[in-house]
Enzyme design. Sequence first.
Site, PDB file in Angstrom:
ATOM      1  N   GLY A  45     -37.355  36.726  32.211  1.00 37.75           N
ATOM      2  CA  GLY A  45     -36.509  37.902  32.068  1.00 37.75           C
ATOM      3  C   GLY A  45     -37.189  38.909  31.168  1.00 37.75           C
ATOM      4  CD  GLN A  50     -37.856  41.592  25.963  1.00 34.96           C
ATOM      5  OE1 GLN A  50     -37.263  41.416  27.015  1.00 34.96           O
ATOM      6  NE2 GLN A  50     -38.520  40.620  25.355  1.00 34.96           N
ATOM      7  CB  CYS A 100     -37.638  36.338  22.678  1.00 33.81           C
ATOM      8  SG  CYS A 100     -37.484  38.095  23.043  1.00 33.81           S
ATOM      9  CG  LEU A 101     -41.694  37.371  27.424  1.00 29.96           C
ATOM     10  CD1 LEU A 101     -41.809  38.242  28.659  1.00 29.96           C
ATOM     11  CD2 LEU A 101     -42.772  36.288  27.437  1.00 29.96           C
ATOM     12  CG  HIS A 142     -32.645  36.038  25.948  1.00 31.83           C
ATOM     13  ND1 HIS A 142     -33.048  35.201  24.922  1.00 31.83           N
ATOM     14  CD2 HIS A 142     -33.567  37.040  25.982  1.00 31.83           C
ATOM     15  CE1 HIS A 142     -34.159  35.694  24.376  1.00 31.83           C
ATOM     16  NE2 HIS A 142     -34.503  36.808  25.008  1.00 31.83           N
ATOM     17  CD  GLU A 143     -34.179  39.146  29.304  1.00 29.75           C
ATOM     18  OE1 GLU A 143     -34.482  40.233  28.766  1.00 29.75           O
ATOM     19  OE2 GLU A 143     -34.821  38.095  29.095  1.00 29.75           O
TER      20      GLU A 143
HETATM   21 ZN    ZN Z   1     -36.002  38.251  24.753  1.00 31.55          ZN
END
Ligand code: ZN
Length: 188
Positions: A45, A50, A100-101, A142-143
């Site tokens: 995601g 981000q 998380c990225l 989360h997103e």
């Molecule tokens: Zn994230």
Amino acid sequence: MILPITAYGDPVLKKRGADVETDDPKLTKLIEDMYATMYHAEGVGLAAPQVGISMRIFIVDSTQMEDSKKKPHFKGVKKAFINPQILEEKGEEWKYEEGCLSIPGVRGDVFRKAELKIRYQDENLEWKEEVYDDFNARVIQHEYDHIEGILFTDRLAPLKKKLIQGKLLKIMKGDVDVDYRMKFPNRR
Ligand code: ZN
């Protein structure tokens, strides 16, 4: 085009995203770039903040989890959620170790409700109202948090939050190994 992923500490990750102007001609390209960026970083995601864009849009591809032997019957989703609104969350809260990225190398248990109902515009700008559960709900929650300016680290238990403090400071400074492009707020 692969975009750099905004790292923890950048103020854009703490801001509520603005509504998406769906007549924006750059929207299709943004979604395309977000998919390229997410796959490059091996994520399931990715939300617009981000990639430095404070807008209410995120993409999900949980079909990547379908092969997992732990969940033989799981059916994932691959789609963009534009101007989403979670209408309802219900069911028992369950724990999952999230990552998380934007926060590489940090993982932690987050409790979230099992099921949600969401209203959003899809890639064709059609309004949809759907119910998700299991891992699909988890990724969407989360997103969705991202476009509300919330990170999973905000939802960790107080002790765990303390334990990762040092790692978070390192990420802000760019003092971390990542094999995808990132933009660090305080890299010297
Ligand atoms: Zn994230």
